[in-house]
Design a protein around this motif. Structure first.
Motif, short mmCIF file in Angstrom:
data_model
loop_
_atom_site.label_atom_id
_atom_site.label_comp_id
_atom_site.label_asym_id
_atom_site.label_seq_id
_atom_site.Cartn_x
_atom_site.Cartn_y
_atom_site.Cartn_z
N SER A 195 -78.82 15.43 58.05
CA SER A 195 -79.82 15.67 59.08
C SER A 195 -80.99 14.70 58.94
O SER A 195 -81.30 14.23 57.84
N LEU A 196 -81.60 14.42 60.07
CA LEU A 196 -82.78 13.55 60.07
C LEU A 196 -83.84 14.13 59.12
O LEU A 196 -84.10 15.34 59.13
N GLY A 197 -84.39 13.26 58.31
CA GLY A 197 -85.41 13.68 57.36
C GLY A 197 -84.89 14.15 56.02
O GLY A 197 -85.64 14.28 55.05
N ASP A 198 -83.58 14.40 55.94
CA ASP A 198 -82.98 14.84 54.69
C ASP A 198 -82.58 13.66 53.82
O ASP A 198 -82.72 12.50 54.20
N ARG A 199 -82.07 13.98 52.62
CA ARG A 199 -81.67 12.94 51.68
C ARG A 199 -80.17 12.71 51.76
O ARG A 199 -79.38 13.65 51.84
N ALA A 200 -79.80 11.42 51.71
CA ALA A 200 -78.38 11.03 51.65
C ALA A 200 -78.11 10.39 50.30
O ALA A 200 -78.89 9.54 49.84
N THR A 201 -77.01 10.79 49.70
CA THR A 201 -76.63 10.26 48.38
C THR A 201 -75.21 9.74 48.43
O THR A 201 -74.28 10.47 48.81
N GLN A 222 -83.55 8.31 58.53
CA GLN A 222 -83.98 7.94 59.87
C GLN A 222 -82.76 7.63 60.74
O GLN A 222 -81.70 7.28 60.22
N ALA A 223 -82.95 7.72 62.06
CA ALA A 223 -81.82 7.48 62.97
C ALA A 223 -81.24 6.08 62.78
O ALA A 223 -80.03 5.88 62.90
N GLU A 224 -82.09 5.12 62.46
CA GLU A 224 -81.62 3.73 62.32
C GLU A 224 -80.84 3.50 61.03
O GLU A 224 -80.33 2.39 60.81
N ASP A 225 -80.71 4.52 60.20
CA ASP A 225 -79.96 4.38 58.95
C ASP A 225 -78.46 4.64 59.14
O ASP A 225 -77.68 4.51 58.19
N VAL A 226 -78.07 5.04 60.35
CA VAL A 226 -76.65 5.24 60.64
C VAL A 226 -75.93 3.90 60.45
O VAL A 226 -76.26 2.89 61.10
N ALA A 227 -74.96 3.89 59.56
CA ALA A 227 -74.29 2.65 59.18
C ALA A 227 -73.19 2.97 58.18
O ALA A 227 -73.02 4.12 57.75
N VAL A 228 -72.43 1.94 57.82
CA VAL A 228 -71.51 2.03 56.69
C VAL A 228 -72.17 1.33 55.51
O VAL A 228 -72.72 0.24 55.66
N TYR A 229 -72.10 1.97 54.36
CA TYR A 229 -72.72 1.44 53.16
C TYR A 229 -71.64 1.06 52.15
O TYR A 229 -70.68 1.82 51.94
N SER A 258 -67.72 -9.85 37.74
CA SER A 258 -66.55 -10.71 37.66
C SER A 258 -66.61 -11.79 38.73
O SER A 258 -67.21 -11.58 39.79
N THR A 259 -65.98 -12.93 38.47
CA THR A 259 -65.92 -13.96 39.51
C THR A 259 -65.04 -13.52 40.67
O THR A 259 -65.11 -14.09 41.76
N VAL A 260 -64.20 -12.50 40.43
CA VAL A 260 -63.44 -11.88 41.52
C VAL A 260 -64.32 -10.76 42.06
O VAL A 260 -64.38 -9.66 41.51
N LEU A 261 -65.03 -11.05 43.14
CA LEU A 261 -65.96 -10.06 43.69
C LEU A 261 -65.17 -8.93 44.34
O LEU A 261 -64.19 -9.18 45.04
N THR A 262 -65.61 -7.70 44.14
CA THR A 262 -64.93 -6.57 44.77
C THR A 262 -65.94 -5.59 45.35
O THR A 262 -67.04 -5.41 44.81
N PHE A 263 -65.50 -4.96 46.44
CA PHE A 263 -66.33 -4.02 47.18
C PHE A 263 -65.73 -2.62 47.09
O PHE A 263 -64.51 -2.46 46.96
N GLY A 264 -66.60 -1.63 47.25
CA GLY A 264 -66.11 -0.29 47.49
C GLY A 264 -65.54 -0.20 48.90
O GLY A 264 -65.73 -1.10 49.72
N GLN A 265 -64.88 0.90 49.18
CA GLN A 265 -64.20 1.05 50.48
C GLN A 265 -65.18 1.38 51.61
O GLN A 265 -64.80 1.37 52.77
N GLY A 266 -66.42 1.69 51.26
CA GLY A 266 -67.42 2.00 52.26
C GLY A 266 -67.63 3.49 52.45
O GLY A 266 -66.70 4.29 52.29
N THR A 267 -68.87 3.87 52.78
CA THR A 267 -69.22 5.24 53.12
C THR A 267 -69.87 5.23 54.49
O THR A 267 -70.88 4.55 54.70
N ASN A 268 -69.29 5.98 55.40
CA ASN A 268 -69.79 6.05 56.78
C ASN A 268 -70.86 7.15 56.86
O ASN A 268 -70.55 8.33 56.69
N LEU A 269 -72.10 6.73 57.11
CA LEU A 269 -73.21 7.68 57.16
C LEU A 269 -73.57 8.00 58.61
O LEU A 269 -73.85 7.09 59.40
N GLU A 270 -73.54 9.27 58.92
CA GLU A 270 -73.85 9.72 60.28
C GLU A 270 -75.00 10.72 60.25
O GLU A 270 -75.30 11.30 59.19
N ILE A 271 -75.58 10.91 61.40
CA ILE A 271 -76.61 11.94 61.53
C ILE A 271 -75.94 13.24 61.87
O ILE A 271 -75.12 13.30 62.81
#
Lengths: 111, 115
Positions: free
Chosen positions: A13-19, A84-91, A98-111
């Motif tokens: 929810s808007l104003g709450d904490r996302a972890t 905030q509403a503008e924080d909707v995104a994938v993180y 390592s020289t082999v860079l790796t990413f997590g699979q992503g977390t989709n953050l919604e309101i």
């Protein structure tokens, strides 16, 4: 190095904490410098990723203070305090230990 | 800092394509550069890195032997020569600057491999 994020999706929810959590399959802490080679990115729809945090907890210039990073070695957290509403995104987390860079699979953050 | 990719498009399996990235707003030779690709199914995948003076290059296993990263420091440009393209190379390809982490990204160019 495999990076695993949790959860895959999160509604806050808007104003709450996302972890968002990120776990590395091996330590990304370089002991001689005591630095964690871990970054967090934000990607909004139709845009490239944007660097939010480097070295696990260093906020980039222009990134709002509500974004914070913590953790060490294999376990890391991105916290958004006062969503905030503008924080909707994938993180994404990413290791550059390592020289082999790796990413997590992503977390989709919604309101 | 500005990074602008070009060269994407539709290509048949087995074909070739050359991507370019025009860099401006920083001392190009001082930074390593990268290609990172993104697909809906596989998320963000690092492809290749080249050091500032081109002495060191690294590739993902998935593209090793098929893709070649290069740079022209006189023209502030980065390139990715992609040969023997496969359907699973279909992605948006981003160029990105390294300062250890990836601090600046271009808008990306779409590569579609399909018959």
């Amino acid at each position: 190095i495999v990076m695993t994020q949790s959860p895959d999706s999160l509604a806050v929810s808007l104003g709450d904490r996302a972890t968002i959590n990120c776990k590395a399959s091996q330590s990304v802490l370089y002991t001689s410098t005591n630095k964690n080679y871990l970054a967090w990115y934000q990607q909004k729809t139709g845009q490239p990723p944007r660097l939010l945090i480097s070295w696990a907890s260093t906020r980039e210039s222009g990134v709002p203070e509500r974004f914070s990073g913590s953790g060490s070695a294999t376990d890391f957290t991105l916290t958004i305090s006062g969503l905030q509403a503008e924080d909707v995104a994938v993180y994404y987390c990413q290791q550059y230990y390592s020289t082999v860079l790796t990413f997590g699979q992503g977390t989709n953050l919604e309101i | 800092v500005q990074l602008v990719e070009s060269g994407g498009g539709l290509v048949q399996p087995g074909g070739s394509l050359r991507l370019s990235c025009a860099a401006s707003g920083f001392t190009f030779t001082s930074f390593a550069m990268n290609w990172v690709r993104q697909t809906p199914g596989r998320g963000l995948e690092w492809v290749a890195t080249i050091s500032g003076g081109s002495a060191f290059v690294h590739y993902a296993d998935s593209v090793q032997g098929r893709f070649t990263i290069s740079r022209d420091n006189a023209k502030n440009s980065l390139h990715l020569q992609m040969n023997s393209l496969r359907v699973d190379d279909t992605a948006v390809y981003y160029c990105s600057r390294s300062d250890d982490y990836l601090d600046y990204w271009g808008q990306g160019t779409l590569v579609t491999v399909s018959s």
